[in-house]
Every structure is written in C-alpha cells, then in structure tokens.
Design an enzyme around this catalytic site. Structure first.
Site, short mmCIF file in Angstrom:
data_model
loop_
_atom_site.label_atom_id
_atom_site.label_comp_id
_atom_site.label_asym_id
_atom_site.label_seq_id
_atom_site.Cartn_x
_atom_site.Cartn_y
_atom_site.Cartn_z
N ARG A 149 -7.76 12.22 -6.93
CA ARG A 149 -8.96 11.51 -6.52
C ARG A 149 -10.08 12.50 -6.19
NH1 ARG A 149 -10.65 9.83 -1.39
NH2 ARG A 149 -12.15 8.14 -1.52
N LYS A 171 0.87 -1.18 0.00
CA LYS A 171 0.00 0.00 0.00
C LYS A 171 0.90 1.23 0.00
CE LYS A 171 -4.05 1.98 2.22
NZ LYS A 171 -3.56 3.33 2.42
S1 IVH Z 1 -6.57 -0.22 -4.59
C1 IVH Z 1 -10.98 0.17 -4.94
N1 IVH Z 1 -4.01 -0.64 -4.37
O1 IVH Z 1 -4.69 3.39 -0.63
C2 IVH Z 1 -9.53 0.01 -4.95
N2 IVH Z 1 -4.91 1.33 -3.39
O2 IVH Z 1 -8.08 3.59 0.34
C3 IVH Z 1 -8.89 1.09 -4.25
N3 IVH Z 1 -3.24 2.77 -2.33
O3 IVH Z 1 -6.02 6.21 -1.30
C4 IVH Z 1 -7.49 1.22 -4.28
N4 IVH Z 1 -1.51 1.52 -2.78
O4 IVH Z 1 -4.61 5.59 -3.26
C5 IVH Z 1 -5.04 0.18 -4.08
N5 IVH Z 1 -1.75 -1.12 -4.25
C6 IVH Z 1 -2.77 -0.30 -3.99
C7 IVH Z 1 -2.59 0.91 -3.29
C8 IVH Z 1 -3.69 1.69 -3.00
C9 IVH Z 1 -1.93 2.64 -2.21
C10 IVH Z 1 -4.02 3.89 -1.75
C11 IVH Z 1 -5.09 4.45 -2.62
C12 IVH Z 1 -6.17 4.88 -1.64
C13 IVH Z 1 -5.89 4.09 -0.43
C14 IVH Z 1 -6.96 3.05 -0.22
#
Ligand code: IVH
Length: 761
Positions: free
Chosen positions: A137, A116
């Site tokens: 976003r 993440k």
């Molecule tokens: S998936 C519906 N994958 O984490 C899918 N998010 O709330 C949503 N983020 O602000 C996101 N790394 O910007 C996804 N490998 C990753 C991510 C990621 C960072 C952030 C994203 C969002 C928060 C999730």
C-alpha cells in the site's frame, strides 16, 4: 471553544506523532494498535467538532506509509484508501445515518460484511490476464514493488482466469486489492521449525508476514507459506460489476481466493444483531482478524457517497474490543516446561482483554526482558490473541515514576535447584535435570492431554495426586496402575477409578506415531513422528538406526578428537577456522547433509576443512581418514537424511532423542506394559506410482506436504535429496539447485501437471 479541547487536541497530536515516530522510524512501538486507534479516534472527534483545531501537523492530515528505501516504487492507479473505524453498534448506526443524509430519501441499503484480516494490504495489477506488478500500500499513492515476492505465494494466480479451461475472457486490465497473511496453523508451523533450529520464535504473525514479504531474496518469501485473500477491485477495464457481491463472485471466477466468510446482509440492523456472534467466531477462524469490514453492497451508491479525507464513506471497519491493553507488571515467576525450558511469566494487575480476565502473561525469555528493558512495576502492554497464551509486548517507558526495579535472570531451577544452562545459540534457559519434579509433572500432564495420548479422566489434578502418592514417576507407570492402588485415595471413588483404568487400557492401542509425539522429545512432534513412522514402520527399526547413527557419530568424533587440541590456538583465529572446527564437532548437522550423494569425499573435505588442516597437530587424521569415517556416518544416517521434510537439526534431535537412555527405557517399559505401538497403514488411493522415488523442489500450486501425501497415497516415496536412485524430480516455480542436480544426473524432470497426469488427475 473550550481551553480544554484546545489543550487536549495539542496533547493528542503530540502523543500520536510520537507514537508514529516510534512505530515508523524506530520500529519500536510502545503502545498497542488498539490504543493508537483510540487516541486517533479521540482526535478525529475533537477536530470534527472544532475544525479550527485541525492543524497541518495533525496526524489526521497524513496518510500512513510503509515505504522502504530498498524497493522500486509503483504508482497506484487510484488512491489505496483506508477505512474509518466504529467500535460499537451505535457508531455503526450513526455511520448509516450520516450516509442517508447524503443519499436520496428512503433508499434501500444492503451490505456485505467481511472479516477484517490482520495482514498487510497488497495491490496487484493484471494486464491482459497476466500478473505484471504487485505493490504494498505504501503511502496510498505509491507502494513498494514486491512483485517477485508476491509471485511465490501459492494461492495467487499468475494468470487469470486461473483455470485454463474457463470460458471467461481475461480482462484487459484488472487491479485488485487484498491482504497477505499467515494462516494461524502455518504461523505455528513456522515457529515449530524455528524452535527445532534453536532459533527464537516469531511473536507477531502480521509483522512476520510483513517481514516475509519485504525480503530482498524471494526464495525466503517462498519458504514462508504466506496466503493472499483478495477483496476489492481498485481499477479495471473490461469488467462489469455493480455490487460488492458481484466483485467477490467475479474475483472467484477469475481464480482468486476471495476473502473467506464474506456474508450478505439485507440491512445494517441484521449486522448489528450478529456482531457478538462474529466476535465469538473470531478464535475459531483459521486466520487472525481484528474486526469486520462492512461495505454498502451497491457500488454506484458507494461512488455517490464519495470519500471523506482518506476514507470512503461507503465502507467502515468495525473493530473488535481490544485484545491488547496496558496494565501493571507486579512480579515475575519462572515456569519450567516439560523440556526444562524456563519461561518467565508476568504476574499482572488483572485486566479484561477480549472478553477474559488476564492476570498472567508470558515474557518469553530473559534476553527479551533485557532487550525491551522491562522492569518490575512497569506499565506493560499485553496482547491476547486466540488460544495463544497472552504475552507482554513491551513496557510503556513514558509511564515510569522511578520506582520500577530491574529484573535479573535466575541461576538455578526454582523446582529442582539445579544450575540452569543455556545451550549454544539458544535464547532460553533450561533446567538440565530430566528428574526435576516440575519437568516430570509437565511431561505427564502433556502426555495424557487431548493433543497427545488423550487419556480421558486423567487431568493435571489426578496426575498430581498420583505423583504425590508415589504411584507414577514417569509416563510408562501410567500403564501399570491398578485399581487397588487407587481406590480409596481422596477423590477416587470406585466408578471414577474404573473409568480411568478403562481410558488407560484404551490408550495402550494408540498408534506408534501418536505415542512418539506424546513423549515430548525435543523436535519430535506430530509431523516428525508421522514422517518417522512412515519411513521406519516400527519402533525397533527406529531405535536400531538411531543407535547405529550415534555409534558412527561417536567413531567420527573420536577420530577427529586430536583437532580439539588446537582449541587454544583458535582463540582469536579467523572465523573460517572456527567454522571448520564446529563442522567437525557436529558432523550430522553440516557435513553429512551436505555430502549425502557426493563421491570423492576426500577432495571435498580437504577443501571444506582446509583452514583447520593447516593447523593440524601431528596425530590428527588426514582428509582420507575423515572421509572414510564420514562415509560410514552418511551411509548409516541416509534413511533419516533422505526423509523429505526433515532438516539437519531435526535429524540430529531425532538421533539424540532415540539414542537417549531415558527415552529408550521409557519406550521399552511401555511396550512391556502392553502398549502396542503399531504403525497404521495409510489409505491407498492407487498404485500408479508404486515403488517410484520422487524429489520435490520449488513452489507448487499447493503446499509441498500436500503433494507428498498425494504421491504416497499412490504408492510413491518422497525424499529430500536427489541421487541416482531418484526416479523423478518434480519442479515448481523458483526451483533451486535440486533441479540442476537432477539435470546433471539425468533424472527425469516433471512439472506438477505431469505428476498429476501420472495419477490420472
Ligand atoms: S476494504 C476502501 N476489506 O483493513 C476499502 N480492507 O483500513 C479499503 N483489510 O489496511 C479496504 N480486511 O488492508 C477491506 N475485508 C477487507 C479487509 C480490509 C483487512 C485492511 C486493509 C486496510 C485496513 C482498512
């Protein structure tokens, strides 16, 4: 329903709404993200149990927003969702159990796990293969249009497939989502540059990345070296993917940097078994992460599960244990570093953060203590991330009970008693005495360390003993140590002494650039040292040039000295006059770099310095005389001014450092002790560019440093400014004035592809 649940929900709502206000409106959060998440999580739990308590003003009913008024708005083709959080394996298990209840019995669930990334979300739209818009976003429905800025990020393809030789068709439409961030190394480099400019360091990589992306002038974004990693497809036409694994493979085939270190897992249990291994890897990853994202691999299953609130059920964020926390600030101690810089350090009530106990943390500088109104006795928020020294984010003002006391900056160095100074424009205080015992100790400690001269067996303890015994006073003394002096000192058995002296002997062969970087001279770190050695080849050349530049600078300053008499007249004068005067005082900083390749200096100086000429006393030199002195200074300093990668502040720091008697004496003393200080020959990949002089401008497909290394490996040279002697200017995206100058001088302009052709790539 219990009264306490009702009260607790009301309290959480009010607290969270206050923190949202501090974060979004005041831009001044007083709790950590992790603490916010925790409160939010508590409220979600209560509301799940007692749905009646979920009022319309509950923060759970709102979608966070990063919208700003200055940007055009872009409507997203589908909601840009967020993720619910889990904090341990049990919560992950419960998540899977909830999902299973919504799915046919005994269905197989496999997963993809991704880091993440701790950056900011972006959404990019490609139409018929061309990047058309990029947006933040925002509130999930509408984002800020940051297309111009996104285009400057070198690992984002402007066209897909990025590889023109790819057989894959461009999709009719592809909307992808990813994260923009700084790699840890790039963020550190940005801060080194800030320091070299005498500007305050950036503290938080994510906020700095966000600030960099929200620049109105995309040239500033372009300088920042941001990276983007892409992890999902938001919308598409003409793309056939069935799993998260397919998504990542497709993104890669299109030429995106898809999220690194993503991993397939056949079951959730396998993921849970690996959580602590991921946590352990965290610090060694090249980017900051704040957890893991776990996604059900099958996209049809994800769709079937649908969305709860604003979170898809098919994916979840596993948050690592907090690396931020709150504890009490007990006291402040002042540390002095090798450059004399004073760092106020917080003594804390010990707190367990991200797996280690933290009992002190950096407070950066006294301006920050004042600006954040940090007081002794405060509850303070501490952040620890990776290998960086933990630091204080700020006080929790709401937790004060009146017993806290204000913190005053000291006047004198606690180690040497010298009056502390604060250089023009700096935020830090410095001990000015190079012989300050703490400065000496810190310099030596750095000099022998792994990242510097790497003298095995000589740690801080050994250094302390050797200083106390009067055996070393400076770095060079290390190379004069003899067995007889050391054997018999407490803790120095014969074998240890022998090993130590062998390490010292080996260190005498360290290459020149390594020796220079180890001395910790202001602005002269590894990168700068390498640039200097590449250009000058030997210490003598470098010292010689620094002397000559210093002499030319002194002559210039002596010539313009009469203008100093105007100082009293300048009080209350307009800023143009002040600026002109400053320029005269620091010619290497502003005037020389500006006119490196100019003719007709006299006219140009008359214009530049007009405000001060109007006030000139009768004995002041005229523009022609100043132009002559400046020409000499420029011609002398040209070998430095022309080094690509050295800005004016670094040039001045270098001249000051190498013309400084302390460092000169040290270097000579080391040479006399047998430290060889040889420049190391670079490996040559070819001679296609032998003797050719290049200037680089604009954004390339890789960092400019990489292009520079490539040119040099083929025998070419790269300099920072265009002149008649330049053979080629290589122009990337958003090129600035250097391209115009090349055109006006008739210098051949190349694209990056042309350059690569020349070396047969
Ligand atoms: S998936 C519906 N994958 O984490 C899918 N998010 O709330 C949503 N983020 O602000 C996101 N790394 O910007 C996804 N490998 C990753 C991510 C990621 C960072 C952030 C994203 C969002 C928060 C999730």
């Amino acid at each position: 329903m219990t009264q306490s649940a009702h009260d607790r929900a009301a309290q959480l709502r009010s607290e969270l709404n206050y923190h949202i206000y501090r974060y979004n409106v005041l831009n001044d959060p007083i709790i950590t993200d992790a603490e916010y998440d925790k409160l939010y999580h508590d409220l979600v739990k209560i509301e799940a149990e007692y749905p009646d308590l979920c009022t319309p003003d509950s923060p759970t009913q709102r979608v966070g927003s990063d919208l700003e008024t200055d940007f055009a708005k872009v409507a997203h083709p589908a909601p840009i969702l967020s993720l619910s959080n889990a904090f341990d394996g049990d919560e992950l298990q419960k998540w899977e159990e909830r999902n299973r209840k919504l799915l046919p019995d005994n269905i197989d669930l496999d997963y993809v796990l991704e880091p993440k990334l701790d950056g900011l979300s972006i959404v990019m739209t490609y139409e018929n293969g061309v990047l058309t818009t990029a947006a933040t976003r925002g509130n999930g429905e509408v984002g800020d249009d940051v297309t111009a800025n996104i285009r400057t990020i070198s690992n984002i393809p402007l066209r897909i497939p990025a590889n023109p030789k790819s057989d894959l068709p461009s999709p009719a439409k592809l909307v992808v989502r990813g994260e923009v961030l700084f790699l840890k190394a790039d963020f550190a480099k940005l801060n080194t540059e800030q320091e070299a400019k005498g500007l305050p360091k950036y503290i938080n990589a994510r906020n700095t990345a966000s600030g960099s992306l929200k620049q109105k002038d995309s040239r500033i974004t372009a300088e920042r070296n941001l990276k983007a990693y892409i992890y999902s497809i938001v919308d598409s036409d003409g793309v056939n993917v069935q799993t998260e694994s397919d998504v990542l493979a497709y993104l890669q085939a299109m030429g995106f940097d898809s999220i690194p270190d993503a991993q397939y897992y056949p079951s959730l249990d396998a993921i849970i078994a690996d959580l602590s291994a991921w946590e352990a890897r965290r610090d060694s990853l090249p980017f900051e992460i704040d957890g893991l994202v776990i996604k059900i691999n099958s996209l049809p299953i994800q769709r079937e599960l649908g969305i709860s609130g604003k979170d898809p059920r098919g994916a979840i964020a596993y948050k690592f244990p907090a690396e931020e926390g709150t504890t009490k600030l007990l006291d402040i101690t002042d540390n002095i570093g090798r450059t004399g810089k004073l760092t106020p350090t917080a003594q804390l009530e010990p707190i367990f953060l991200g797996g280690v106990t933290v009992s002190n943390a950096s407070l950066h500088n006294y301006d920050m203590i004042r600006d954040l109104d940090i007081r002794k006795g405060d509850s303070v928020i501490i952040k620890r991330s990776g290998d960086v020294i933990p630091y204080v984010i700020g006080p929790v003002i709401g937790a004060r009970d009146g017993s806290e006391t204000e913190i005053q900056a000291p006047d004198v160095c606690p180690f040497s008693g010298d009056k502390l100074i604060r250089p023009d424009g700096a935020v830090d205080l410095f001990c000015p005495n190079p012989k300050c015992p703490e400065r000496v100790f810190r310099s030596l400690e750095f000099f022998v360390s792994r990242g510097a001269m790497d003298i095995d067996g000589m740690g801080p303890q050994t250094i302390k003993v050797l200083i106390d015994e009067g055996l070393i006073q400076d770095e060079a003394d290390i190379f004069y140590l003899k067995a007889d002096d050391i054997i018999g000192l407490e803790g120095f058995a014969e074998k240890k002494v022998q090993n130590l002296l062998e390490s010292v002997e080996a260190a005498k062969q360290r290459p020149l650039a390594q020796v220079l970087a180890s001395l910790g001279m202001e602005g002269v770190g590894t990168t700068v040292s390498n640039l200097l050695v590449d250009s000058f080849q030997s210490l003598d050349n470098l010292l010689d040039l620094s002397h000559k530049v210093k002499a030319a600078e002194s002559d210039f300053l002596a010539l313009v000295e009469p203008f100093n008499a105007t100082q009293h007249m300048l009080e209350g004068q307009n800023s143009d006059v002040k600026k002109a005067r400053e320029r005269l005082q620091y010619p290497l900083l502003d005037i020389a770099p500006r006119y490196v390749d100019s003719d007709n200096l006299e006219t140009k100086l008359s214009r530049l310095l007009k405000p001060i000429f109007e006030l000139a006393p009768s004995d002041a030199p005229d523009a022609a005389q100043i132009a002559d002195a400046l020409q000499i200074l420029i011609d002398t300093a040209r070998p430095l001014l022309n080094i690509e990668g050295l800005g004016p502040i670094l040039v001045r720091n270098i001249v000051d450092a190498f013309a400084d008697e302390h460092y000169q004496a040290l270097l000579v003393k080391m040479q006399n002790a047998g430290v060889t200080m040889q420049a190391v020959e670079k490996e040559q990949a070819g001679i296609a560019l032998d003797g050719l002089k290049f200037v680089l401008t604009g954004t390339m497909s890789v960092a400019r440093d990489e292009i520079k290394t490539m040119i040099e490996a083929h025998g070419g040279k790269v300099s920072g400014s265009v002149s008649k002697k330049t053979d080629y200017v290589v122009v990337g995206d958003n090129a600035g004035s250097k391209a115009d100058k090349a055109a006006s001088l008739g210098v051949t302009i190349l694209s990056e592809a042309d350059l690569r052709n020349m070396i047969g790539e």
